[in-house]
Design a protein around this motif. Structure first.
Motif, PDB file in Angstrom:
ATOM      1  N   ALA A   8      -5.087   8.801  -3.597  1.00 25.87           N
ATOM      2  CA  ALA A   8      -4.598   6.941  -3.296  1.00 25.87           C
ATOM      3  C   ALA A   8      -5.337   6.471  -3.544  1.00 25.87           C
ATOM      4  O   ALA A   8      -5.222   5.231  -3.577  1.00 25.87           O
ATOM      5  N   GLN A   9      -6.630   6.665  -4.623  1.00 21.67           N
ATOM      6  CA  GLN A   9      -7.024   5.377  -5.467  1.00 21.67           C
ATOM      7  C   GLN A   9      -6.549   5.202  -6.301  1.00 21.67           C
ATOM      8  O   GLN A   9      -6.312   3.702  -6.518  1.00 21.67           O
ATOM      9  N   MET A  10      -5.488   5.582  -7.028  1.00 19.87           N
ATOM     10  CA  MET A  10      -4.453   5.431  -8.132  1.00 19.87           C
ATOM     11  C   MET A  10      -3.210   4.657  -7.207  1.00 19.87           C
ATOM     12  O   MET A  10      -2.695   4.157  -8.355  1.00 19.87           O
ATOM     13  N   ALA A  11      -2.802   5.260  -6.049  1.00 17.72           N
ATOM     14  CA  ALA A  11      -2.023   4.368  -5.717  1.00 17.72           C
ATOM     15  C   ALA A  11      -2.281   3.116  -4.873  1.00 17.72           C
ATOM     16  O   ALA A  11      -1.148   2.630  -4.619  1.00 17.72           O
ATOM     17  N   GLY A  12      -3.490   3.174  -4.727  1.00 17.74           N
ATOM     18  CA  GLY A  12      -3.501   2.204  -3.591  1.00 17.74           C
ATOM     19  C   GLY A  12      -3.324   1.929  -2.085  1.00 17.74           C
ATOM     20  O   GLY A  12      -2.805   1.415  -1.524  1.00 17.74           O
ATOM     21  N   VAL A  13      -3.634   3.716  -1.516  1.00 17.53           N
ATOM     22  CA  VAL A  13      -3.064   3.977  -0.417  1.00 17.53           C
ATOM     23  C   VAL A  13      -4.105   4.241  -0.074  1.00 17.53           C
ATOM     24  O   VAL A  13      -4.980   4.736  -0.500  1.00 17.53           O
ATOM     25  N   ASN A  31       8.072   1.483  -0.920  1.00 13.15           N
ATOM     26  CA  ASN A  31       7.201   1.334  -1.807  1.00 13.15           C
ATOM     27  C   ASN A  31       5.668   2.161  -1.565  1.00 13.15           C
ATOM     28  O   ASN A  31       4.792   2.725  -2.932  1.00 13.15           O
ATOM     29  N   LYS A  32       5.129   3.051  -1.074  1.00 11.36           N
ATOM     30  CA  LYS A  32       3.667   3.377  -1.148  1.00 11.36           C
ATOM     31  C   LYS A  32       4.029   4.699  -0.956  1.00 11.36           C
ATOM     32  O   LYS A  32       3.676   5.544  -1.819  1.00 11.36           O
ATOM     33  N   ALA A  35       4.649   4.810  -5.214  1.00 15.75           N
ATOM     34  CA  ALA A  35       3.684   4.546  -5.420  1.00 15.75           C
ATOM     35  C   ALA A  35       3.082   5.597  -5.572  1.00 15.75           C
ATOM     36  O   ALA A  35       2.205   6.019  -6.692  1.00 15.75           O
ATOM     37  N   VAL A  36       2.502   6.480  -5.259  1.00 17.15           N
ATOM     38  CA  VAL A  36       2.388   7.839  -4.861  1.00 17.15           C
ATOM     39  C   VAL A  36       2.796   9.129  -6.030  1.00 17.15           C
ATOM     40  O   VAL A  36       1.833   9.655  -6.167  1.00 17.15           O
ATOM     41  N   GLU A  37       4.155   9.211  -5.613  1.00 16.12           N
ATOM     42  CA  GLU A  37       4.378   9.502  -6.549  1.00 16.12           C
ATOM     43  C   GLU A  37       4.911   9.484  -8.221  1.00 16.12           C
ATOM     44  O   GLU A  37       4.284  10.147  -9.368  1.00 16.12           O
TER      45      GLU A  37
END
Length: 320
Positions: A8-13, A31-32, A35-37
């Motif tokens: 979550a921290q790496m992806a900003g979510v 987009n989210k 980012a997670v993938e």
């Protein structure tokens, strides 16, 4: 390897967003999700499938108890189970027990601890009361008649099928009929023994203990049967053999000992495996693959208790 919080921290979510992506939740923006993938790829993240299964309440694993994996009878049962498992996206956990009760308990304990979703018992040594204690932990289905029990089953009525075999031989003029069984315990064996006792009473023939052969499982066991017959003063004129492998072994030994089949000894078998077809053995066909298929469906559709009886079919060939 990163955990969900780090992803979550790496992806900003948020952690909740990561969880929704991992569980293929539809309501996540593109987009989210991307980012997670990307964070998963960068950190080489692997899902903990045990945790996923725990959250869903399913392992997608079905346990299958068989005494032996190298016997064609159980091979055909497992073939039917496995084919249907693939269609329903289940995997199998196979327990070879050698009829040891402790190994059967290990499988039952896996059901208790939710390591498998259901258990199929193709043949058992444990008392029914032991198995029944585990039904509260998950579905158990049996390959035996359990119409008076609180669990599903798919079965052949071995009293009726054995009676059919006995009456068929009697119609061919045989009164001195012996039989071969895999073991002298188990519910199926008891049904067959009762059919045999009732048949002898009906035709007013005495019970001859020497006409009963146990521990007949494999081709080579046929030799033991024939050696015992040769030593008898008044041997049976017909044998019912509960599997084609042993029947084939008996037939080969008869040829070696100059025993004419069916003139001196008629042979009636069960299963209709390929070896019976090749060697022209008269047999009662048990639909083993179909039974296996049904056992799997009962295991995964356990909302109601079902008892499904399938039927044997006489295949007449040259040994009777």
């Amino acid at each position: 390897m990163a955990n969900i919080k780090e992803l979550a921290q790496m992806a900003g979510v948020s952690v909740a967003t990561v969880s929704r992506v991992l569980n293929n939740h539809p309501y996540v923006s593109e987009n989210k999700r991307n980012a997670v993938e990307q964070a998963m790829k960068a950190s080489n993240y692997q899902r903990n499938l045990n945790a996923v299964h725990l959250s869903k309440g399913k392992t997608m694993l079905i346990g299958v108890i068989v005494p032996f994996v190298n016997h064609p009878y159980f091979g055909l049962l497992v073939e039917g189970i496995a084919n249907e498992a693939v269609k329903n996206n289940y995997k199998l956990v196979l327990f070879q027990t050698n009829y040891e009760e402790t190994r059967e308990i290990e499988a039952l304990e896996m059901l208790k601890h939710k390591q498998i979703d259901a258990l199929i018992i193709c043949s058992r040594n444990s008392p029914f009361s032991v198995v029944d204690d585990y039904t509260k932990y998950g579905p158990i289905t049996l390959c035996e008649d359990s119409r008076e029990k609180n669990m599903s089953s798919t079965f052949v009525d071995h009293y009726k099928s054995f009676s059919q075999a006995l009456n068929y031989l009697h119609s061919r003029g045989h009164k001195k009929i012996g039989y071969c069984l895999a073991r002298n315990s188990g519910s199926n064996s008891r049904y067959r023994e009762r059919a045999y006792e009732d048949f002898l009473k009906k035709i007013n023939e005495p019970f001859v203990p020497d006409y009963v052969f146990y521990d007949c499982l494999y081709f080579e066991d046929g030799q033991t049967v024939i050696q015992r017959l040769i030593g008898m003063h008044s041997p049976p004129t017909a044998l019912i053999v509960t599997n084609d492998q042993v029947a084939a072994g008996i037939l080969v030994c008869c040829t070696e000992e100059d025993i004419s089949v069916p003139d001196q000894l008629a042979i009636l078998s069960f299963d209709n495996q390929p070896i019976a077809q090749v060697m022209n053995i008269t047999t009662l066909e048990i639909p083993l693959v179909e039974i296996g298929k049904n056992l799997l469906l009962q295991a995964i559709n356990h909302r109601q208790i079902h008892h499904d009886e399938l039927f044997v079919k006489m295949i007449e060939r040259k040994t009777v």
